[in-house]
Design a protein around this motif. Structure first.
Motif, mmCIF file in Angstrom:
data_model
loop_
_atom_site.group_PDB
_atom_site.id
_atom_site.type_symbol
_atom_site.label_atom_id
_atom_site.label_comp_id
_atom_site.label_asym_id
_atom_site.label_seq_id
_atom_site.Cartn_x
_atom_site.Cartn_y
_atom_site.Cartn_z
ATOM 1 N N ASN A 159 -6.436 5.740 8.524
ATOM 2 C CA ASN A 159 -6.240 4.336 8.157
ATOM 3 C C ASN A 159 -7.601 3.643 8.277
ATOM 4 O O ASN A 159 -8.120 3.467 9.375
ATOM 5 C CB ASN A 159 -5.213 3.707 9.108
ATOM 6 C CG ASN A 159 -5.014 2.231 8.841
ATOM 7 O OD1 ASN A 159 -5.559 1.677 7.872
ATOM 8 N ND2 ASN A 159 -4.238 1.581 9.695
ATOM 9 N N THR A 160 -8.174 3.270 7.143
ATOM 10 C CA THR A 160 -9.560 2.781 7.173
ATOM 11 C C THR A 160 -9.664 1.260 7.127
ATOM 12 O O THR A 160 -10.765 0.719 7.026
ATOM 13 C CB THR A 160 -10.354 3.352 5.981
ATOM 14 O OG1 THR A 160 -9.699 2.961 4.778
ATOM 15 C CG2 THR A 160 -10.470 4.857 6.052
ATOM 16 N N THR A 161 -8.535 0.597 7.185
ATOM 17 C CA THR A 161 -8.637 -0.869 7.083
ATOM 18 C C THR A 161 -7.830 -1.551 8.188
ATOM 19 O O THR A 161 -7.207 -0.886 9.012
ATOM 20 C CB THR A 161 -8.203 -1.339 5.671
ATOM 21 O OG1 THR A 161 -8.637 -2.673 5.480
ATOM 22 C CG2 THR A 161 -6.720 -1.250 5.465
ATOM 23 N N ALA A 162 -7.845 -2.855 8.167
ATOM 24 C CA ALA A 162 -7.143 -3.598 9.224
ATOM 25 C C ALA A 162 -5.633 -3.472 9.048
ATOM 26 O O ALA A 162 -5.136 -3.324 7.932
ATOM 27 C CB ALA A 162 -7.546 -5.065 9.153
ATOM 28 N N ASP A 217 -9.604 2.589 -1.617
ATOM 29 C CA ASP A 217 -10.110 1.409 -0.912
ATOM 30 C C ASP A 217 -9.119 0.255 -0.933
ATOM 31 O O ASP A 217 -9.158 -0.620 -0.074
ATOM 32 C CB ASP A 217 -11.451 0.967 -1.518
ATOM 33 C CG ASP A 217 -12.536 1.997 -1.235
ATOM 34 O OD1 ASP A 217 -12.369 2.742 -0.234
ATOM 35 O OD2 ASP A 217 -13.507 2.093 -2.003
ATOM 36 N N GLN A 272 -10.626 8.824 -1.297
ATOM 37 C CA GLN A 272 -10.444 7.478 -0.760
ATOM 38 C C GLN A 272 -9.657 6.581 -1.697
ATOM 39 O O GLN A 272 -9.743 6.713 -2.918
ATOM 40 C CB GLN A 272 -11.809 6.841 -0.497
ATOM 41 C CG GLN A 272 -12.239 7.124 0.923
ATOM 42 C CD GLN A 272 -13.700 6.904 1.178
ATOM 43 O OE1 GLN A 272 -14.469 6.655 0.251
ATOM 44 N NE2 GLN A 272 -14.082 7.012 2.434
ATOM 45 N N SER A 315 -5.677 0.787 12.838
ATOM 46 C CA SER A 315 -6.947 0.859 12.107
ATOM 47 C C SER A 315 -7.864 1.902 12.752
ATOM 48 O O SER A 315 -8.060 1.894 13.968
ATOM 49 C CB SER A 315 -7.588 -0.530 12.129
ATOM 50 O OG SER A 315 -8.801 -0.459 11.460
ATOM 51 N N ASP A 364 0.824 -1.224 0.000
ATOM 52 C CA ASP A 364 0.000 0.000 0.000
ATOM 53 C C ASP A 364 0.853 1.268 0.000
ATOM 54 O O ASP A 364 0.501 2.276 0.631
ATOM 55 C CB ASP A 364 -0.959 0.027 1.217
ATOM 56 C CG ASP A 364 -1.910 -1.148 1.224
ATOM 57 O OD1 ASP A 364 -2.195 -1.658 0.118
ATOM 58 O OD2 ASP A 364 -2.347 -1.565 2.304
ATOM 59 N N GLY A 378 -6.657 1.260 1.687
ATOM 60 C CA GLY A 378 -7.342 1.462 2.966
ATOM 61 C C GLY A 378 -6.990 2.800 3.592
ATOM 62 O O GLY A 378 -6.679 2.887 4.785
#
Ligand code: DGJ
Length: 700
Positions: free
Chosen positions: A132-135, A105, A103, A250, A81, A108
């Motif tokens: 940080n929008t993800t795991a 996706d 964003q 996260s 990422d 993340g």
């Protein structure tokens, strides 16, 4: 999504085209309305032999979409990422501000880009927040604010400096490549002031289009100006994050500092005018609306030699000279007999002050002055009780030797026990004594800024802001000076919680002319601490007559930095004279519009302040005049439709060495029309090197 957002201020427009990502199409002079064909007229060609698509220079340029210069964001999630590509998902805006949500996706990540264009001052502020929008943890390497420049901005003016030599400027060609400044000193620093200007070739104080930038942040930073190979150019500024310094779990966010910027089509004067107006309305908070009091600071007068009776005598004499605030500098606390010991032990040294500090403060107050005290809360000396009790409170890295600076170390403000101790000590001093003012010093860099082994300049800087905020909430009437070895922590973010800067430890009036000029591009005179020092300057050994020292100090927030008891009656009279002159014009100086005039003689510094009714102009001869006769003083900002009363309010007392007959008007009051002042100007006397005069102009 394809949309145009048009932000407007009094004189400026910022037009942003939003396609996949937002991109500034225009930032500068006001555009009345958007043409229906704007998208067509700004469509770029695609060059041979390179990417097959157009790559926007967006509000956060992306490596992953083919921006090959500095990206706005860098980081990774366990090695992945690392090249995010965003899509705009929402836009909120009104006439003066816009917030874009972007964003990615896959990576993340979510960005919130905020732009605010202040209507009155034309200053734009930009910052970015990443989430940080993800795991999984995202290790953020960089998040900077980018603003584009037009291709005709082809010259840069940048800052450099060092202790006692701050705010020096240099010019650079800006056609290819670029400029980069990285500050890793852990404070704003003397060396790397976070500001720069870009403009049209040869832009000057009065002429040219200029774009000015300042990052409001007191820690590490990166500031750069780049020309892409396609000619498009931009300025980018943000916090410099050390390796691993910002790890976002996260759902966590990181917010960049504000980048402040503005545009002028009247040279640097238009920039400083706008920054000053913005700072006055949005940054500085004076606890009460009183004139800025004239200071006497004891440092160069007595250093560590504190004797209460003597200090009271200094205060008596200070009051007689017209001083309004008396500050006891370093040396008042237990064991502080020199610079190698005692920092951290913020208790009064009762061997020096056996009757306490109260009688001194009372004496100062009875003489009509406010009392101020010096502190350096972020520091600890190895030779101190605090260090002996809490060696683990030092900001550092276990197992490594850390060099000291001025024989001292930095305390870890993210250590809550340490933070509480400092708050308790400062709160106690401010509660126990009638202190109206703290001189907040900070005399060394952060070398191994580790908190629990992790890099911590960001956290340390935020914790400092919190300490200042909590103290100000508890003592709202107390003013604070940001000192930092003079000039080491000067920026908009610290100014939100302080009321004055100690501009430099150098009181040499000649050096100060350059330092104060550089600082004046960003900061108005009322926050620029400027003191008259002794005839022989302590930091350079250079000698100056009182005319040069007095004139140089009186245009800022004035003070005196010497021992009045030891000065001659003649010098003391002169201090009183300059203090009186400062007070006479203080309102004008501290609320008017600052300007500088391009001198025909590069060895002159000409600057002034005006408020539509009156004007004060200083002409300082820095070195030998370039020609035998000086050029006339042309007052470009005079009102053509007005008439002015023009008189000298200050000039060298001793005879002029380079002139045997002086213009008669020096001893008269003239009446001149605005167009006359503007186009013909006023003949100046031949000033000796390192001397200065002040002219006052009043509209009739
Ligand atoms: C550095 C400051 O800039 C000086 O004005 C003075 O306060 C000294 N520190 C005191 O140690």
């Amino acid at each position: 999504m394809q949309k145009i957002v048009h932000l407007k201020s009094k004189n400026h427009s910022m037009i942003i085209k939003v396609d996949r990502v937002p991109e500034i199409l225009h930032w500068g002079a006001k555009i009345a309305q958007i043409d229906p064909d704007l998208m067509l007229s700004t469509e770029r060609p695609i060059s041979q032999a390179r990417l097959d698509v157009d790559v926007p220079l967006s509000l956060c340029p992306e490596l992953g979409s083919g921006h090959f210069n500095a990206p706005g964001i860098e980081g990774h999630r366990n090695g992945e990422d690392w090249a995010p590509v965003f899509t705009t998902t929402s836009i909120e805006h009104d006439d003066n501000s816009a917030t874009f949500t972007l964003q990615d996706d896959i990576a993340g990540l979510e960005l919130l880009i905020e732009l605010q264009l202040d209507f009155n001052s034309d200053v734009v502020q930009k910052r970015i927040t990443v989430k940080n929008t993800t795991a999984g943890e995202y290790c953020l390497g960089k998040l900077s604010s980018t603003l584009p420049l037009p291709n005709h901005a082809n010259e840069l003016m940048t800052f450099h400096g060092r202790w006692c030599h701050e705010f020096q400027t240099q010019r650079l060609s800006f056609e290819h490549g670029g400029f980069m400044q990285e500050n890793r000193r852990g404070r704003t620093s003397h060396e790397n002031f976070p500001g720069l200007f870009a403009g049209t070739n040869g832009f000057s104080e009065q002429l040219g289009q200029v774009w000015g930038f300042h990052l409001g942040w007191s820690g590490n930073h990166q500031l750069r100006a780049d020309v892409r190979s396609d000619g498009r150019r931009f300025v980018q500024a943000g916090e410099l994050l050390l390796s691993g310094e910002k790890r976002l779990q996260s759902g966590e966010t990181y917010q960049s500092p504000w980048l402040y910027a503005t545009y002028s089509n009247s040279g640097l004067n238009g920039i400083s005018e706008r920054f000053h107006e913005f700072v006055r309305a949005n940054i500085i908070q004076f606890p009460n609306n009183k004139p800025r009091p004239v200071h006497l600071n004891t440092w160069e007068g007595i250093y560590f030699d504190h004797k209460p009776e003597y200090i009271m005598q200094m205060a008596t004499e200070a009051a007689e000279m017209g001083v309004e605030r008396f500050i006891i500098d370093d040396g008042w606390f237990i064991g502080r007999d020199g610079e190698r010991a005692a920092l951290g032990d913020w208790y009064l040294d009762e061997t020096k002050y056996p009757n306490g500090l109260e009688p001194v403060i009372e004496h100062v107050n009875n003489n009509g002055m406010e009392f101020g005290l010096w502190v350096e809360p972020e520091m600890v000396s190895q030779d101190s009780n605090l260090y002996r009790q809490h060696p683990d409170w030092v900001l550092g890295l276990q197992g490594y030797h850390q060099p000291s600076g001025r024989w001292q170390y930095v305390l870890d403000l993210q250590n809550q026990d340490c933070f509480n101790y400092l708050f308790e000590r400062l709160n106690d001093l401010l509660t126990r004594y009638n202190i109206g003012y703290l001189k907040w010093d900070m005399n060394r860099e952060l070398v191994q800024p580790g908190h629990q082994g992790k890099p911590a300049v960001h956290g340390q800087t935020k914790a400092l802001y919190r300490l200042l905020d909590e103290l100000q909430a508890a003592h709202p009437a107390v003013e604070i000076e940001s000192c930092s070895s003079g000039g080491g922590r000067i920026d908009f973010e610290i100014l939100k919680r302080t009321q004055r800067f100690w501009a430099s430890d150098c009181n040499d009036a000649l050096e100060r002319q350059a330092i104060q000029r550089g600082m004046s591009y960003f900061f108005p005179p009322e926050v620029m601490g400027a003191h008259i020092g002794p005839a022989e300057c302590h930091s350079t050994n250079r000698r100056h007559a009182i005319n040069m020292r007095g004139v140089t100090a009186l245009s800022g927030h004035m003070g005196v930095e010497l021992d009045p008891v030891k000065e001659s009656a003649e010098e003391k009279q002169a201090f009183a004279h300059y203090i009186q002159l400062h007070k006479q014009y203080r309102d004008l100086l501290h609320s008017g519009r600052t300007f500088r005039i391009d001198p025909a003689d590069q060895n002159q510094n000409i600057y002034g302040v005006e408020n539509g009714q009156e004007m004060l102009i200083t002409v300082c001869q820095l070195a030998m005049p370039n020609h035998a006769l000086p050029s006339p003083l042309r007052v470009s900002c005079a009102d053509e439709n007005a008439r002015y009363e023009v008189k000298i309010v200050e000039m060298p007392k001793t005879s002029f060495q380079l002139m045997k007959q002086r213009p008669q008007w020096l001893d008269k009051t003239m009446t001149l029309s605005g167009d006359n002042l503007k186009e013909i100007g006023v003949t100046l006397p031949i000033l000796d090197p390192e001397s200065a005069l002040i002219v006052h102009l009043k509209k009739m």
